[in-house]
Write a protein that holds these residues in place. Structure first.
Motif, PDB file in Angstrom:
ATOM      1  N   ARG A  50       4.337  37.934  39.550  1.00 31.38           N
ATOM      2  CA  ARG A  50       5.378  37.162  38.978  1.00 31.38           C
ATOM      3  C   ARG A  50       5.445  35.871  39.368  1.00 31.38           C
ATOM      4  O   ARG A  50       6.246  34.916  38.816  1.00 31.38           O
ATOM      5  CB  ARG A  50       6.516  37.961  38.539  1.00 31.38           C
ATOM      6  CG  ARG A  50       6.447  39.063  37.832  1.00 31.38           C
ATOM      7  CD  ARG A  50       7.919  39.823  37.799  1.00 31.38           C
ATOM      8  NE  ARG A  50       7.647  40.860  36.699  1.00 31.38           N
ATOM      9  CZ  ARG A  50       8.362  40.969  35.607  1.00 31.38           C
ATOM     10  NH1 ARG A  50       9.101  39.999  35.165  1.00 31.38           N
ATOM     11  NH2 ARG A  50       8.127  42.014  34.742  1.00 31.38           N
ATOM     12  N   ASP A  51       4.870  35.409  40.359  1.00 29.13           N
ATOM     13  CA  ASP A  51       5.114  34.263  41.532  1.00 29.13           C
ATOM     14  C   ASP A  51       3.709  33.546  41.398  1.00 29.13           C
ATOM     15  O   ASP A  51       3.627  32.620  41.933  1.00 29.13           O
ATOM     16  CB  ASP A  51       5.648  34.427  42.686  1.00 29.13           C
ATOM     17  CG  ASP A  51       7.041  35.084  42.721  1.00 29.13           C
ATOM     18  OD1 ASP A  51       7.783  34.677  42.016  1.00 29.13           O
ATOM     19  OD2 ASP A  51       7.123  35.809  43.597  1.00 29.13           O
ATOM     20  N   ASP A  52       2.649  33.835  40.783  1.00 35.76           N
ATOM     21  CA  ASP A  52       1.374  33.448  40.665  1.00 35.76           C
ATOM     22  C   ASP A  52       1.032  32.764  39.275  1.00 35.76           C
ATOM     23  O   ASP A  52       0.421  33.523  38.387  1.00 35.76           O
ATOM     24  CB  ASP A  52       0.356  34.701  41.093  1.00 35.76           C
ATOM     25  CG  ASP A  52      -1.021  33.759  41.438  1.00 35.76           C
ATOM     26  OD1 ASP A  52      -1.144  32.846  41.054  1.00 35.76           O
ATOM     27  OD2 ASP A  52      -1.603  34.855  41.964  1.00 35.76           O
ATOM     28  N   PRO A  53       1.135  31.410  39.269  1.00 33.39           N
ATOM     29  CA  PRO A  53       0.714  30.846  37.772  1.00 33.39           C
ATOM     30  C   PRO A  53      -0.945  30.905  37.710  1.00 33.39           C
ATOM     31  O   PRO A  53      -1.420  31.018  36.518  1.00 33.39           O
ATOM     32  CB  PRO A  53       1.155  29.366  38.116  1.00 33.39           C
ATOM     33  CG  PRO A  53       1.468  29.370  39.433  1.00 33.39           C
ATOM     34  CD  PRO A  53       1.603  30.693  40.128  1.00 33.39           C
ATOM     35  N   TRP A  54      -1.693  31.166  38.852  1.00 36.62           N
ATOM     36  CA  TRP A  54      -3.032  31.243  38.718  1.00 36.62           C
ATOM     37  C   TRP A  54      -3.487  32.461  37.963  1.00 36.62           C
ATOM     38  O   TRP A  54      -4.616  32.637  37.386  1.00 36.62           O
ATOM     39  CB  TRP A  54      -3.726  30.902  40.058  1.00 36.62           C
ATOM     40  CG  TRP A  54      -3.530  29.656  40.362  1.00 36.62           C
ATOM     41  CD1 TRP A  54      -2.618  29.272  41.633  1.00 36.62           C
ATOM     42  CD2 TRP A  54      -4.123  28.315  40.064  1.00 36.62           C
ATOM     43  NE1 TRP A  54      -2.509  27.850  41.860  1.00 36.62           N
ATOM     44  CE2 TRP A  54      -3.691  27.511  40.945  1.00 36.62           C
ATOM     45  CE3 TRP A  54      -4.954  28.034  39.143  1.00 36.62           C
ATOM     46  CZ2 TRP A  54      -3.649  25.825  40.497  1.00 36.62           C
ATOM     47  CZ3 TRP A  54      -5.279  26.543  38.880  1.00 36.62           C
ATOM     48  CH2 TRP A  54      -4.705  25.671  39.511  1.00 36.62           C
ATOM     49  N   ARG A  55      -2.636  33.551  38.000  1.00 34.50           N
ATOM     50  CA  ARG A  55      -2.944  34.669  37.438  1.00 34.50           C
ATOM     51  C   ARG A  55      -2.045  34.889  36.284  1.00 34.50           C
ATOM     52  O   ARG A  55      -1.675  35.944  35.665  1.00 34.50           O
ATOM     53  CB  ARG A  55      -2.963  35.917  38.330  1.00 34.50           C
ATOM     54  CG  ARG A  55      -3.953  35.920  39.551  1.00 34.50           C
ATOM     55  CD  ARG A  55      -3.828  37.156  40.534  1.00 34.50           C
ATOM     56  NE  ARG A  55      -2.417  37.196  41.280  1.00 34.50           N
ATOM     57  CZ  ARG A  55      -2.037  38.173  41.671  1.00 34.50           C
ATOM     58  NH1 ARG A  55      -2.456  39.346  41.749  1.00 34.50           N
ATOM     59  NH2 ARG A  55      -0.914  37.804  42.516  1.00 34.50           N
ATOM     60  N   THR A  56      -1.489  33.833  35.702  1.00 36.87           N
ATOM     61  CA  THR A  56      -0.667  33.618  34.500  1.00 36.87           C
ATOM     62  C   THR A  56       0.514  35.020  34.681  1.00 36.87           C
ATOM     63  O   THR A  56       0.881  35.199  33.592  1.00 36.87           O
ATOM     64  CB  THR A  56      -1.448  33.662  33.171  1.00 36.87           C
ATOM     65  OG1 THR A  56      -2.171  34.881  33.238  1.00 36.87           O
ATOM     66  CG2 THR A  56      -2.488  32.475  33.069  1.00 36.87           C
ATOM     67  N   TYR A  57       1.151  34.854  35.962  1.00 43.51           N
ATOM     68  CA  TYR A  57       2.249  35.777  35.988  1.00 43.51           C
ATOM     69  C   TYR A  57       1.902  37.166  35.473  1.00 43.51           C
ATOM     70  O   TYR A  57       2.835  37.871  35.120  1.00 43.51           O
ATOM     71  CB  TYR A  57       3.514  35.227  35.315  1.00 43.51           C
ATOM     72  CG  TYR A  57       3.761  33.593  35.831  1.00 43.51           C
ATOM     73  CD1 TYR A  57       4.190  33.386  36.999  1.00 43.51           C
ATOM     74  CD2 TYR A  57       3.193  32.830  34.997  1.00 43.51           C
ATOM     75  CE1 TYR A  57       4.431  31.810  37.372  1.00 43.51           C
ATOM     76  CE2 TYR A  57       3.345  31.329  35.141  1.00 43.51           C
ATOM     77  CZ  TYR A  57       3.901  30.853  36.333  1.00 43.51           C
ATOM     78  OH  TYR A  57       4.084  29.761  36.760  1.00 43.51           O
ATOM     79  N   GLY A  58       0.700  37.464  35.425  1.00 40.16           N
ATOM     80  CA  GLY A  58       0.420  39.105  34.966  1.00 40.16           C
ATOM     81  C   GLY A  58       0.029  38.987  33.312  1.00 40.16           C
ATOM     82  O   GLY A  58       0.161  40.104  32.780  1.00 40.16           O
ATOM     83  N   GLY A  59      -0.010  37.807  32.974  1.00 35.81           N
ATOM     84  CA  GLY A  59      -0.115  37.750  31.512  1.00 35.81           C
ATOM     85  C   GLY A  59      -1.473  37.760  30.921  1.00 35.81           C
ATOM     86  O   GLY A  59      -2.386  37.982  31.623  1.00 35.81           O
ATOM     87  N   CYS A  60      -1.664  37.438  29.743  1.00 30.16           N
ATOM     88  CA  CYS A  60      -3.158  37.148  29.004  1.00 30.16           C
ATOM     89  C   CYS A  60      -3.037  36.246  28.064  1.00 30.16           C
ATOM     90  O   CYS A  60      -2.035  35.787  27.716  1.00 30.16           O
ATOM     91  CB  CYS A  60      -3.350  38.781  28.585  1.00 30.16           C
ATOM     92  SG  CYS A  60      -2.470  39.217  27.291  1.00 30.16           S
ATOM     93  N   SER A  61      -4.276  35.919  27.520  1.00 28.04           N
ATOM     94  CA  SER A  61      -4.129  34.780  26.353  1.00 28.04           C
ATOM     95  C   SER A  61      -5.380  35.290  25.469  1.00 28.04           C
ATOM     96  O   SER A  61      -6.414  35.676  25.736  1.00 28.04           O
ATOM     97  CB  SER A  61      -4.295  33.427  26.893  1.00 28.04           C
ATOM     98  OG  SER A  61      -5.446  33.344  27.834  1.00 28.04           O
TER      99      SER A  61
END
Length: 146
Positions: A50-61
């Motif tokens: 949740r603190d990692d923008p490089w891993r899109t906070y655990g999201g997807c696109s």
């Protein structure tokens, strides 16, 4: 008028904040008929995600037509979208024709997904079909009026 500060060519991406990445990812995969192109949702249980923008906070696109819709799973459980608050009102996706809207309505019916009617909006030159995502964000599919 003065010189523009910037001349946009369209949207690069829109990212929605969601409460449950597994539920939202499954909904959008079903809606778009494709998996996400970028996906860190399998790492959602990692306490650092949740603190990692490089891993899109655990999201997807999901990317289509040169534009991307991202899902960011940082909203607290039980939170729900409110179109009357500052920020996003709805997201509208362009489709090719009114026939595409009617075909989508039939596929939504077959999938058991509630949706609005195909609606003509003459003042805007559009015909639309609306559906709510799992967090109640209004998604609109819009075609030019014939």
């Amino acid at each position: 008028m003065s010189e523009p500060i910037v001349t946009p060519l369209g949207f690069s991406h829109v990212r929605l904040t969601v409460t449950d990445i597994r539920r939202s990812k499954a909904f959008y995969e079903r809606l778009f008929g494709m998996p996400p192109g970028s996906d860190f949702s399998d790492q959602i249980d990692d306490p650092t995600i949740r603190d990692d923008p490089w891993r899109t906070y655990g999201g997807c696109s999901f990317t289509f037509g040169g534009q991307t819709l991202g899902l960011r799973p940082v909203a607290p459980a039980g939170d729900q979208f409110d179109p009357d608050r500052v920020g996003l009102d709805h997201v509208s996706f362009r489709v090719g024709s009114v026939d595409d809207l009617h075909a989508a309505a039939e596929r939504l019916d077959a999938a058991g997904i509630e949706h609005g009617d195909v609606t003509d909006l003459p003042p805007f030159g559009l015909v639309i079909l609306s559906v709510q995502d799992p967090d109640d964000v209004n998604l609109e599919f819009a075609a030019p009026r014939p």
